[in-house]
Design a protein around this motif. Structure first.
Motif, PDB file in Angstrom:
ATOM      1  N   ILE A  24      31.267  43.595  25.775  1.00 42.87           N
ATOM      2  CA  ILE A  24      29.840  43.274  25.720  1.00 42.87           C
ATOM      3  C   ILE A  24      29.327  42.805  27.085  1.00 42.87           C
ATOM      4  O   ILE A  24      28.325  43.293  27.583  1.00 42.87           O
ATOM      5  N   GLU A  25      30.028  41.860  27.686  1.00 41.05           N
ATOM      6  CA  GLU A  25      29.565  41.256  28.933  1.00 41.05           C
ATOM      7  C   GLU A  25      29.865  42.105  30.169  1.00 41.05           C
ATOM      8  O   GLU A  25      29.328  41.845  31.240  1.00 41.05           O
ATOM      9  N   LYS A  26      30.782  43.086  30.040  1.00 40.46           N
ATOM     10  CA  LYS A  26      31.171  43.959  31.161  1.00 40.46           C
ATOM     11  C   LYS A  26      31.712  43.153  32.345  1.00 40.46           C
ATOM     12  O   LYS A  26      31.419  43.419  33.497  1.00 40.46           O
ATOM     13  N   VAL A  27      32.540  42.154  32.035  1.00 41.25           N
ATOM     14  CA  VAL A  27      33.148  41.276  33.025  1.00 41.25           C
ATOM     15  C   VAL A  27      34.665  41.495  32.981  1.00 41.25           C
ATOM     16  O   VAL A  27      35.253  41.563  31.902  1.00 41.25           O
ATOM     17  N   ARG A  28      35.289  41.611  34.148  1.00 41.70           N
ATOM     18  CA  ARG A  28      36.738  41.837  34.218  1.00 41.70           C
ATOM     19  C   ARG A  28      37.502  40.563  33.850  1.00 41.70           C
ATOM     20  O   ARG A  28      37.166  39.465  34.266  1.00 41.70           O
ATOM     21  N   TRP A  29      38.554  40.772  33.091  1.00 44.77           N
ATOM     22  CA  TRP A  29      39.440  39.708  32.644  1.00 44.77           C
ATOM     23  C   TRP A  29      40.858  40.137  33.021  1.00 44.77           C
ATOM     24  O   TRP A  29      41.212  41.302  32.874  1.00 44.77           O
ATOM     25  N   GLU A  30      41.682  39.202  33.487  1.00 43.50           N
ATOM     26  CA  GLU A  30      43.068  39.504  33.856  1.00 43.50           C
ATOM     27  C   GLU A  30      43.977  38.393  33.353  1.00 43.50           C
ATOM     28  O   GLU A  30      43.607  37.219  33.399  1.00 43.50           O
ATOM     29  N   GLU A  31      45.169  38.784  32.883  1.00 44.27           N
ATOM     30  CA  GLU A  31      46.170  37.817  32.446  1.00 44.27           C
ATOM     31  C   GLU A  31      47.528  38.232  33.009  1.00 44.27           C
ATOM     32  O   GLU A  31      47.870  39.413  32.989  1.00 44.27           O
ATOM     33  N   ASP A  32      48.291  37.263  33.484  1.00 44.34           N
ATOM     34  CA  ASP A  32      49.621  37.503  34.036  1.00 44.34           C
ATOM     35  C   ASP A  32      50.681  37.128  33.010  1.00 44.34           C
ATOM     36  O   ASP A  32      50.574  36.082  32.352  1.00 44.34           O
ATOM     37  N   TYR A  33      51.704  37.961  32.887  1.00 44.52           N
ATOM     38  CA  TYR A  33      52.795  37.734  31.939  1.00 44.52           C
ATOM     39  C   TYR A  33      54.144  37.854  32.634  1.00 44.52           C
ATOM     40  O   TYR A  33      54.309  38.653  33.542  1.00 44.52           O
ATOM     41  N   ARG A  34      55.103  37.063  32.157  1.00 41.50           N
ATOM     42  CA  ARG A  34      56.508  37.201  32.542  1.00 41.50           C
ATOM     43  C   ARG A  34      57.267  37.690  31.314  1.00 41.50           C
ATOM     44  O   ARG A  34      57.013  37.234  30.194  1.00 41.50           O
TER      45      ARG A  34
END
Length: 125
Positions: A24-34
């Motif tokens: 909806i907001e067209k905003v980038r989201w990022e998450e880091d995983y191990r």
């Protein structure tokens, strides 16, 4: 790391990031995983703005145009991702290079609305 949906694949990585654009907001989201024996451990997350369902945690810091914050959750086993034509696709990022999951799985389809990722040390199909 295991990857399952319409296909099954194994990726020999110790860490990775998931990135997507809020539907909806067209905003980038990022998450880091191990990748750990207990599951996929979520670490740092970044979001470039707030909006519907995207509240920025109070302890987040603004750096390089994105809010950075550390998530404190138990390892996820599996990590279930919603993947539909309406919501768009995720990018899988390894060593700073990102590719859409559609490269491996084809475009998101309503018939396959979810995808699971897991630590191969614990789970096998």
């Amino acid at each position: 790391m295991g990857l399952a949906g319409a296909v099954w694949a194994e990726l020999p990585v110790a860490e990775f990031s998931l990135a997507w654009q809020h539907s909806i907001e067209k905003v980038r989201w990022e998450e880091d995983y191990r990748v750990t024996p207990a599951g996929l451990q979520l670490g740092w997350a970044r979001v470039k703005g707030s909006g519907a369902g995207m509240e920025i945690p109070a302890d987040a810091t603004l750096r390089e145009g994105a809010w950075h914050y550390l998530r404190q959750v138990p390892p996820l086993q599996p990590l279930r991702l919603g993947r539909t034509p309406e919501a768009g696709d995720y990018q899988l990022c390894v060593d700073g290079r990102c590719q859409a999951l559609s490269v491996w799985l084809g475009p998101p389809q309503a018939a396959e609305p979810a995808l699971e990722l897991w630590s191969c040390a614990v789970h096998s199909p």
